[in-house]
Design an enzyme around this catalytic site. Sequence first.
Site, PDB file in Angstrom:
ATOM      1  N   ARG A   1       0.924  -1.359   0.021  1.00 20.60           N
ATOM      2  CA  ARG A   1      -0.043   0.005  -0.058  1.00 20.60           C
ATOM      3  C   ARG A   1       0.786   1.163   0.098  1.00 20.60           C
ATOM      4  O   ARG A   1       1.652   1.392   0.834  1.00 20.60           O
ATOM      5  CB  ARG A   1      -0.815  -0.044   0.927  1.00 20.60           C
ATOM      6  CG  ARG A   1      -1.646   1.188   1.387  1.00 20.60           C
ATOM      7  CD  ARG A   1      -2.744   1.157   2.432  1.00 20.60           C
ATOM      8  NE  ARG A   1      -3.947   0.547   1.605  1.00 20.60           N
ATOM      9  CZ  ARG A   1      -5.162   0.854   1.974  1.00 20.60           C
ATOM     10  NH1 ARG A   1      -5.302   1.605   3.261  1.00 20.60           N
ATOM     11  NH2 ARG A   1      -6.074   0.149   1.557  1.00 20.60           N
TER      12      ARG A   1
ATOM     13  N   HIS B   1      -7.285   0.721  -6.676  1.00 25.65           N
ATOM     14  CA  HIS B   1      -7.513   0.008  -5.512  1.00 25.65           C
ATOM     15  C   HIS B   1      -8.081  -1.293  -5.898  1.00 25.65           C
ATOM     16  O   HIS B   1      -9.129  -1.806  -5.769  1.00 25.65           O
ATOM     17  CB  HIS B   1      -8.550   0.719  -4.296  1.00 25.65           C
ATOM     18  CG  HIS B   1      -8.347   0.221  -3.316  1.00 25.65           C
ATOM     19  ND1 HIS B   1      -7.651  -1.028  -2.768  1.00 25.65           N
ATOM     20  CD2 HIS B   1      -9.128   0.563  -1.954  1.00 25.65           C
ATOM     21  CE1 HIS B   1      -7.791  -1.113  -1.543  1.00 25.65           C
ATOM     22  NE2 HIS B   1      -8.770  -0.265  -0.959  1.00 25.65           N
TER      23      HIS B   1
ATOM     24  N   GLN C   1     -10.362  -3.943  -3.657  1.00 23.80           N
ATOM     25  CA  GLN C   1     -11.477  -3.259  -3.288  1.00 23.80           C
ATOM     26  C   GLN C   1     -12.721  -3.418  -4.192  1.00 23.80           C
ATOM     27  O   GLN C   1     -13.796  -3.902  -4.120  1.00 23.80           O
ATOM     28  CB  GLN C   1     -11.334  -1.834  -2.955  1.00 23.80           C
ATOM     29  CG  GLN C   1     -12.941  -1.317  -2.260  1.00 23.80           C
ATOM     30  CD  GLN C   1     -13.199  -1.788  -1.012  1.00 23.80           C
ATOM     31  OE1 GLN C   1     -12.356  -1.673   0.059  1.00 23.80           O
ATOM     32  NE2 GLN C   1     -14.595  -2.332  -0.755  1.00 23.80           N
TER      33      GLN C   1
ATOM     34  N   ASP D   1     -17.045   7.450  -2.211  1.00 22.20           N
ATOM     35  CA  ASP D   1     -15.896   7.097  -1.513  1.00 22.20           C
ATOM     36  C   ASP D   1     -15.591   8.652  -0.853  1.00 22.20           C
ATOM     37  O   ASP D   1     -16.284   9.510  -1.298  1.00 22.20           O
ATOM     38  CB  ASP D   1     -14.757   6.684  -2.537  1.00 22.20           C
ATOM     39  CG  ASP D   1     -13.474   6.364  -1.842  1.00 22.20           C
ATOM     40  OD1 ASP D   1     -13.556   6.230  -0.684  1.00 22.20           O
ATOM     41  OD2 ASP D   1     -12.486   6.288  -2.686  1.00 22.20           O
TER      42      ASP D   1
ATOM     43  N   CYS E   1     -16.547   2.096   0.119  1.00 17.72           N
ATOM     44  CA  CYS E   1     -15.443   0.960   0.350  1.00 17.72           C
ATOM     45  C   CYS E   1     -14.875   1.174   2.071  1.00 17.72           C
ATOM     46  O   CYS E   1     -14.354   0.501   2.426  1.00 17.72           O
ATOM     47  CB  CYS E   1     -14.387   1.442  -0.463  1.00 17.72           C
ATOM     48  SG  CYS E   1     -13.611   3.079  -0.355  1.00 17.72           S
TER      49      CYS E   1
ATOM     50  N   ARG F   1     -13.470  -8.291   1.579  1.00 12.97           N
ATOM     51  CA  ARG F   1     -12.197  -8.148   1.090  1.00 12.97           C
ATOM     52  C   ARG F   1     -11.489  -9.532   1.434  1.00 12.97           C
ATOM     53  O   ARG F   1     -10.377  -9.700   0.868  1.00 12.97           O
ATOM     54  CB  ARG F   1     -11.462  -6.927   2.147  1.00 12.97           C
ATOM     55  CG  ARG F   1     -12.284  -5.613   1.551  1.00 12.97           C
ATOM     56  CD  ARG F   1     -11.858  -5.199   0.317  1.00 12.97           C
ATOM     57  NE  ARG F   1     -10.405  -5.100   0.187  1.00 12.97           N
ATOM     58  CZ  ARG F   1      -9.674  -4.181   0.661  1.00 12.97           C
ATOM     59  NH1 ARG F   1     -10.075  -3.155   1.162  1.00 12.97           N
ATOM     60  NH2 ARG F   1      -8.293  -4.310   0.503  1.00 12.97           N
TER      61      ARG F   1
HETATM   62  N1   CP Z   1     -11.261   0.181   2.060  1.00 12.54           N
HETATM   63  C1   CP Z   1      -9.948   0.101   2.767  1.00 12.54           C
HETATM   64  O1   CP Z   1      -9.108  -0.190   1.970  1.00 12.54           O
HETATM   65  O2   CP Z   1     -10.085   0.267   3.808  1.00 12.54           O
HETATM   66  P1   CP Z   1      -8.774   0.420   4.726  1.00 12.54           P
HETATM   67  O3   CP Z   1      -7.990   1.634   4.428  1.00 12.54           O
HETATM   68  O4   CP Z   1      -8.984   0.449   6.109  1.00 12.54           O
HETATM   69  O5   CP Z   1      -7.571  -0.597   4.295  1.00 12.54           O
HETATM   70  N1  NVA Z   2      -9.910   6.814  -2.080  1.00 12.28           N
HETATM   71  C1  NVA Z   2      -9.659   6.399  -0.668  1.00 12.28           C
HETATM   72  C2  NVA Z   2      -9.890   4.950  -0.517  1.00 12.28           C
HETATM   73  C3  NVA Z   2      -9.648   4.514   0.840  1.00 12.28           C
HETATM   74  C4  NVA Z   2      -9.757   3.053   1.017  1.00 12.28           C
HETATM   75  C5  NVA Z   2      -8.023   6.787  -0.282  1.00 12.28           C
HETATM   76  O1  NVA Z   2      -7.211   6.703  -1.158  1.00 12.28           O
HETATM   77  O2  NVA Z   2      -7.862   7.074   0.716  1.00 12.28           O
END
Ligand code: CP
Ligand code: NVA
Length: 304
Positions: free
Chosen positions: A101, A128, A131, A220, A260, A288
């Site tokens: 990440r 992502h 997700q 989101d 999400c 997930r």
């Molecule tokens: N939706 C998602 O990726 O959640 P987190 O940021 O908690 O991992």
């Molecule tokens: N678009 C958001 C998704 C979080 C799961 C971000 O990147 O923070």
Amino acid sequence: MNNLLSIEELTGEQIQELLQLAHRLKAERGQHREQPLAGQTWALIFSKSSTRTRVSFEVGISELGGRPMFLSTRDIQLGRGEPIKDTARVLGRMIHGAVIRTYGQDEVVDFAHYSKLPTINALTDQEHPCQILADLLTLEEKYGVGAWKDMKISFLGDVDNNMGRSWMWAAKHLGFTLALAGPAHALPKPETLAAINYDGIICTTDAEEAVRDCTVINTDTWISMGQEAEKGTKEQAFFPYQVNDELLRVAAPGHSVFHCLPAYRGYEITDEVLEAHAPIIFTEAENRLHAQKAVLYTLATSSR
Ligand code: CP
Ligand code: NVA
């Protein structure tokens, strides 16, 4: 399949195979006969916060027989400037797979290249993918396998973010209609749309137009991780795209609202809408685990 770096680089067939496997792994949870990650250590290398992704990967890797190793970039030398290509070559000699990440998509691409390990994008600024697989699994559970085919799906708010882009590629690969609604400056750039090259994507500044007759309405956060400095200036422009009861009056009967998570109530979604759709929104979160187990399983059993 050697890596999961984006939805962009999957085919519709691969997405459907992953979903089929995820349905099976969910049904068989607690009774898996195969342990495809037995004897393996998988690193989770995270530069951004996470609740769902971290927990679902740690649990999923363990349930498939492997050992997860969480590495925050606050603790490893990567966070002090050691290049990703050096980190990748070190880990490539010690572990069996990586879940990353981070910010730039190039970082996961470079990690996969230099480590030669199966590598999973656990969120970048660009995409992502995990997700979206969980969301499609959730959609199929509620509406039937392949139900996305004849569906209008929408995404409201900051539509050119990582979630929006992964939805756009999913729409192209699976062939469903995707309506995106947000302020003009936040709609996908012409070059993004040209690269995707799919006429089933509708972009509009009219939230009602996007939601009308729509079965699955996604939203989101308006402020993705890394954009915190833009909070004040960005938010005002997005309020017309809040998912609230009034907007949902034009949605299709039997519609669902997806998020999400994490959600910011009173901004992209109201508390009333989130709580009314909580059963499906928290199923998305649970899924997930199952969707990512399908990815891990597939990577571990594909010949490299
Ligand atoms: N939706 C998602 O990726 O959640 P987190 O940021 O908690 O991992
Ligand atoms: N678009 C958001 C998704 C979080 C799961 C971000 O990147 O923070």
